[in-house]
Structures are given as structure tokens and as C-alpha cells.
Design a protein around this motif. Structure first.
Motif, short mmCIF file in Angstrom:
data_model
loop_
_atom_site.label_atom_id
_atom_site.label_comp_id
_atom_site.label_asym_id
_atom_site.label_seq_id
_atom_site.Cartn_x
_atom_site.Cartn_y
_atom_site.Cartn_z
N ASP A 15 0.81 -1.22 0.00
CA ASP A 15 0.00 0.00 0.00
C ASP A 15 0.84 1.27 0.00
OD1 ASP A 15 0.99 -0.10 2.55
OD2 ASP A 15 -0.96 -0.09 3.56
N GLY A 16 2.18 1.11 -0.16
CA GLY A 16 3.06 2.27 -0.29
C GLY A 16 3.60 2.82 1.01
N LYS A 17 3.31 2.15 2.13
CA LYS A 17 3.82 2.61 3.42
C LYS A 17 5.21 2.02 3.69
CE LYS A 17 -0.76 3.14 5.53
NZ LYS A 17 -1.66 2.69 6.62
N TYR A 18 5.92 2.65 4.62
CA TYR A 18 7.26 2.19 4.98
C TYR A 18 7.26 1.77 6.44
CZ TYR A 18 8.59 4.43 0.60
OH TYR A 18 8.67 4.77 -0.72
N THR A 19 7.78 0.57 6.71
CA THR A 19 7.80 0.05 8.07
C THR A 19 9.17 -0.51 8.40
OG1 THR A 19 7.13 -2.20 7.41
CG2 THR A 19 5.36 -0.61 7.84
N GLY A 20 9.44 -0.67 9.70
CA GLY A 20 10.68 -1.28 10.15
C GLY A 20 11.44 -0.43 11.15
N PHE A 21 12.40 -1.05 11.79
CA PHE A 21 13.18 -0.39 12.84
C PHE A 21 13.95 0.81 12.29
CE2 PHE A 21 17.12 -0.09 15.40
CZ PHE A 21 16.54 0.20 16.63
N ASP A 22 14.62 0.63 11.15
CA ASP A 22 15.36 1.75 10.56
C ASP A 22 14.43 2.90 10.20
OD1 ASP A 22 17.81 0.53 10.79
OD2 ASP A 22 17.92 -0.13 8.71
N VAL A 23 13.25 2.57 9.72
CA VAL A 23 12.26 3.60 9.37
C VAL A 23 11.83 4.36 10.61
CG1 VAL A 23 9.95 4.01 8.44
CG2 VAL A 23 11.46 2.34 7.34
N ASP A 24 11.61 3.63 11.71
CA ASP A 24 11.22 4.28 12.97
C ASP A 24 12.33 5.19 13.49
OD1 ASP A 24 8.82 2.97 12.85
OD2 ASP A 24 9.31 1.46 14.37
N VAL A 25 13.57 4.71 13.40
CA VAL A 25 14.70 5.53 13.85
C VAL A 25 14.82 6.79 12.98
CG1 VAL A 25 17.23 5.64 14.02
CG2 VAL A 25 16.01 3.61 14.85
N ALA A 26 14.74 6.61 11.67
CA ALA A 26 14.86 7.75 10.75
C ALA A 26 13.75 8.77 10.97
CB ALA A 26 14.82 7.24 9.31
N THR A 27 12.54 8.28 11.20
CA THR A 27 11.39 9.17 11.42
C THR A 27 11.57 9.95 12.72
OG1 THR A 27 9.94 7.64 10.22
CG2 THR A 27 8.88 9.27 11.64
N TYR A 28 12.05 9.28 13.76
CA TYR A 28 12.29 9.94 15.05
C TYR A 28 13.35 11.03 14.90
CZ TYR A 28 13.02 10.50 20.08
OH TYR A 28 13.12 11.02 21.36
N VAL A 29 14.44 10.68 14.23
CA VAL A 29 15.53 11.64 14.04
C VAL A 29 15.03 12.85 13.24
CG1 VAL A 29 17.74 12.04 12.87
CG2 VAL A 29 17.42 9.99 14.26
N ALA A 30 14.30 12.58 12.17
CA ALA A 30 13.77 13.67 11.35
C ALA A 30 12.85 14.59 12.16
CB ALA A 30 13.02 13.10 10.15
N LYS A 31 12.07 13.98 13.05
CA LYS A 31 11.18 14.78 13.91
C LYS A 31 11.99 15.71 14.79
CE LYS A 31 9.96 13.24 17.80
NZ LYS A 31 9.49 12.41 18.93
N GLU A 32 13.08 15.20 15.34
CA GLU A 32 13.94 16.02 16.20
C GLU A 32 14.65 17.11 15.41
OE1 GLU A 32 14.19 15.87 19.66
OE2 GLU A 32 12.40 14.64 19.27
#
Length: 282
Positions: free
Chosen positions: A59-76
């Protein structure tokens, strides 16, 4: 008068050129880290074929540990999820993608080593993994790492795991290097190869998938230490410091532990504790 007209025309051309240059920048995102507040976007390199780490779903979504880490870093750094563009970066292309400015940073099972540090900088590490092998569930032929020699092994082009096999772990093995781990997995399932070798975190992600449960198992060989770091452009100290600060916060506020549980829990993966920033385990 003629001189003034030429000068005015030149100024107009110069202004147009400056505007075009600014619009054509391909530095992988907004340097300021202002995110939505400044209308900025960011492009982050990930893997898209590694369940549990970096996977693009149908469905075009991105999942996984690296994705979660990257998203958190980008948020910061000031970016909302909608500001992020995830870009596939294969193992062999990671340094080029950073040097060329295709991405701002990469979180893609990117092991820190001396050779790579000549070309790019790393923040982190944010996970300590170990090289292992994935074999068929009924295979009893692998008792120790020595058994890898003379076997048909598979890994990915440009990966640390492939390099380790050729240079240290099993120089006599018949190593096949494919473009992605899914290809190796197909070969393992069809008995074209005997084992898939890479980091235990990656192998656990594949073994945990519903369609593969009961078909494969990890041998449990801790053959190397793989310190996953976030790769970024060489010399960008400011960004490196910001990412390290974001990772430190993620380790301390429980978000890192939650990401580990969410992504590796189903595989019963025995992960190492959150690493200390700058501490590279040899």
C-alpha cells in the motif's frame, strides 16, 4: 545609456540564474532542519526489501526499525512525517547517494567501518547486530562457522557480510552476491543456495514473516559485530551532532525500546542493549 541598459540586463540574467540554482539544489533536503515551520522537506535513504528494518508495503507505506529511527531523528530535526521522502538505497549505492546529495542521511542497516568512513560520516551507532546465517529449518549440516567453507552462500552486493565471507570467514565458500536479500531468500527456499548470510537483525526480520515461519532458522553464529550508524555527508559536523542528540534522546525516552519490540518482537530477536553514541564495538 547603452552601458546602463546592458548592466540592467546583466543584473536580470544574474538574478534569474541565482533563482534557478536555488530551485535546482539537490542536497537531499532543507539544511536548516526547520521542517514544516520553514516549508522544508527531507529525503532519507532506507532499504525497502528488509522486513523488520526497512520495508515498503504493497500500500506504499514504509515500516521497520530503521524507518522508525529515521522518522524519530527527522522529527527532532524539525520535520513532520509528511515532510519526509524515503528513497531506496541499496548497499552498493549508499556512499554515492550521500556524496551526490540524493539523500540527507541514510538509515539502512549501514555498518560503520573504516573504509566507509573515508567517504562519509556516521552518527550513532544506534544498533549493534552480529553477522549470522539463515538456513532451512531441517538443515543440520552447520555446526560452526567453519562449516561455511565449500558451501553455497548468498549475500548482497556491497554488503559488509559479503566482504567478511570473502576475506575472513569462509574464503573457500561459493559466494553468490545478489542485488537484494529477497533474491537470496528465494534461492535458499529453492535449495539453490545453502545459506543466506548477513546481520542477525535482518535475518530475524525475514524469518518472522508469516509466509516463512517454520521454514528457516538462524544458526546463532555471532561472527562479527555490526555497528549500525546513520550515514551523512563527509564533514557535516553540525548535522552529525544534531542526529547524535536525537538518538541519545530516543535511547533515553523509551522510543528506542518500543521500536525494537514492535519490529523484532515477533521473531524473538535477542537484541543487544542500546549502544553508547560513538562507541564502535570491534
Amino acid at each position: 545609456m547603452k552601458l546602463r541598459k546592458v548592466t540592467a540586463a546583466s543584473a536580470a540574467v544574474l538574478a534569474l540564474a541565482v533563482t534557478a540554482t536555488a530551485c535546482g539544489s539537490d542536497d537531499g533536503g532543507d539544511d536548516s532542519g526547520s521542517g514544516s515551520a520553514g516549508g522544508g522537506k527531507i529525503t532519507i535513504g532506507i532499504k525497502i526489501d528488509q522486513p523488520g528494518l526497512g520495508l515498503k508495503t504493497p500500500d506504499g507505506k514504509y515500516t521497520g526499525f530503521d524507518v522508525d529511527v529515521a522518522t524519530y531523528v527527522a522529527k527532532e530535526l524539525g520535520y513532520k512525517p509528511g515532510d519526509i521522502t524515503f528513497k531506496e538505497t541499496k548497499s552498493a549505492d549508499r556512499e554515492t547517494a550521500i556524496e551526490r546529495g540524493d539523500v540527507k542521511f541514510i538509515a539502512a542497516t549501514y555498518s560503520i567501518n573504516d573504509e566507509r568512513m573515508k567517504k562519509v560520516d556516521f552518527a550513532g551507532p544506534y544498533l549493534l547486530a552480529h553477522q549470522d546465517i539463515l538456513i532451512r529449518a531441517d538443515d543440520t549440516s552447520f555446526k560452526s562457522p567453519d562449516d561455511l567453507n565449500d558451501k553455497k552462500l548468498c549475500s548482497v552486493v556491497g554488503s559488509t557480510s559479503a566482504k567478511n565471507v570473502k576475506e575472513k570467514l569462509a574464503p573457500k565458500a561459493q559466494l553468490q552476491e545478489y542485488g537484494g536479500y529477497s533474491e537470496c531468500l528465494t534461492g535458499l527456499e529453492n535449495k539453490v543456495i545453502d545459506a543466506l548470510t548477513t546481520d542477525d537483525s535482518i535475518l530475524a526480520g525475514f524469518a518472522a514473516q508469516k509466509e516463512f515461519q517454520g521454514k528457516f532458522k538462524l544458526a546463532g553464529f555471532k561472527m562479527s559485530n555490526e555497528n549500525y550508524g546513520i550515514g551523512l555527508k563527509k564533514g557535516d559536523t553540525e548535522l552529525k551532532d544534531k542526529i547524535n542528540a536525537a538518538l541519545t534522546k530516543m535511547f533515553s525516552d523509551g522510543a528506542w525500546d518500543k521500536a525494537v519490540k514492535d519490529n523484532f518482537g515477533p521473531a524473538n530477536y535477542k537484541n543487544e542493549p542500546a549502544p553508547k553514541i560513538g562507541n564502535i564495538v570491534k
